[in-house]
Design an enzyme around this catalytic site. Structure first.
Site, PDB file in Angstrom:
ATOM      1  CG  ASP A   1       1.696   4.999   5.705  1.00  0.00           C
ATOM      2  OD1 ASP A   1       0.899   4.048   6.499  1.00  0.00           O
ATOM      3  OD2 ASP A   1       1.980   5.887   6.362  1.00  0.00           O
TER       4      ASP A   1
ATOM      5  CG  ASP B   1      -0.052  -0.085   2.528  1.00  0.00           C
ATOM      6  OD1 ASP B   1       0.417   1.030   3.085  1.00  0.00           O
ATOM      7  OD2 ASP B   1       0.248  -1.205   3.112  1.00  0.00           O
TER       8      ASP B   1
END
Length: 294
Positions: free
Chosen positions: A211, A209
């Protein structure tokens, strides 16, 4: 030279490594506490491999409650000579998109609630940690990735947060502005303890991802992280299997001396050392405990 024994710490996707034979789950006790799980011990291409599920089978243990000392000690007792960590991380760089693998070479430790050393009152030890990752392992992981047609970036800084919550937006922007590359919750104090145990260490960070800093991405959620982890599980298995299969049968000396990190690390005079602590250090520091400090 000692025979190579490859240690791998990772998640559930690595239980079934291609080419792993004669694998059995084996309990290894540690005086430091309870390891996350039994060790899966088998061979790949004639090399012994020892796998430890970092969070335990079924992902039972959160990052802050992992007994990192017991894990590293158990791997050392099982004869491991070289250690590879497979870890899910968030990215602070646009070019390190979800699905990318990164070979980490630096760490920033932001954890606050974890025992980070085997040494203490009764046996003081200080190991060098300026270069926390073995470049020899990084080189071999890169070669294995190329052989398996896996895109792996070499080099990056991993900031380790306490967790288990993900970052706030302010934290995410702060870490990004500091120039860190990825963030995770598990490689500290794991890497520090591996150095104290004289285990050359390397991390394969799997980006899941962005974040929460990325303007076009929502906040991190477990469902999206798990999806990317499982999407990349086959690549991770192939990478580790190739790395283990091609690893030298005899443990190659670490280019930066990780495997001799305790040569000049112990400070406490022999007659001031605590016998109870020394007994616990038998696997981690047994190689140097009987040396007389000049």
């Amino acid at each position: 030279m000692a025979a190579s024994v490859i240690g791998v710490i990772g998640g559930s996707g690595l239980y079934d490594l291609p080419g792993l034979v004669d694998a059995t789950w084996t309990r290894v006790d540690s005086p430091w506490g309870t390891p996350s799980d039994e060790l899966l011990i088998g061979t790949i291409g004639g090399n012994k491999l020892v796998f430890l599920p970092r969070h335990g089978r079924g992902h039972r243990i959160p990052p802050s409650e992992i007994d990192y000392r017991a894990n590293i000690d158990a791997l050392k007792r099982a004869g491991v000579t070289d250690l590879v960590s497979i870890s899910a991380v968030g990215s602070y760089r646009e070019d390190l998109a979800p699905g990318t693998f990164v070979l980490i070479d630096q760490f920033v430790d932001r954890t606050v609630a974890r025992a980070s050393s085997f040494f203490g009152t009764g046996c003081v030890g200080h190991v060098g940690f300026g270069h926390p990752v073995s470049p020899g392992l990084m080189d071999r992981l890169k070669v294995a990735a190329l052989a398996e047609d896996i895109d792996v970036r070499r080099g990056g800084t991993y900031v380790c947060m306490e967790g288990p919550q993900f970052s706030t937006l302010a934290e995410s922007l702060w870490y990004k502005s500091a120039g860190f590359d990825v963030i995770g919750m598990t490689n500290m104090p794991e890497a520090k303890l591996a150095r104290e145990a004289e285990l050359p260490y390397a991390t394969v960070a799997m980006v899941t991802d962005y974040d929460c800093w990325h303007p076009s991405e929502d906040h991190v959620d477990v469902a999206s992280v798990i999806k990317v982890v499982y999407d990349n599980a086959d690549k991770a298995r192939r990478l580790i299997a190739r790395f283990a299969h091609d690893f030298p049968a005899e443990h190659p000396p670490c280019p930066i001396g990780s495997d001799r990190a305790l040569d000049h690390a112990l400070m406490t005079a022999h007659d001031k050392r605590d016998p109870a602590l020394l007994a616990k250090l038998d696997a981690v520091a047994g190689r140097v405990l009987n040396k007389v400090r000049p």
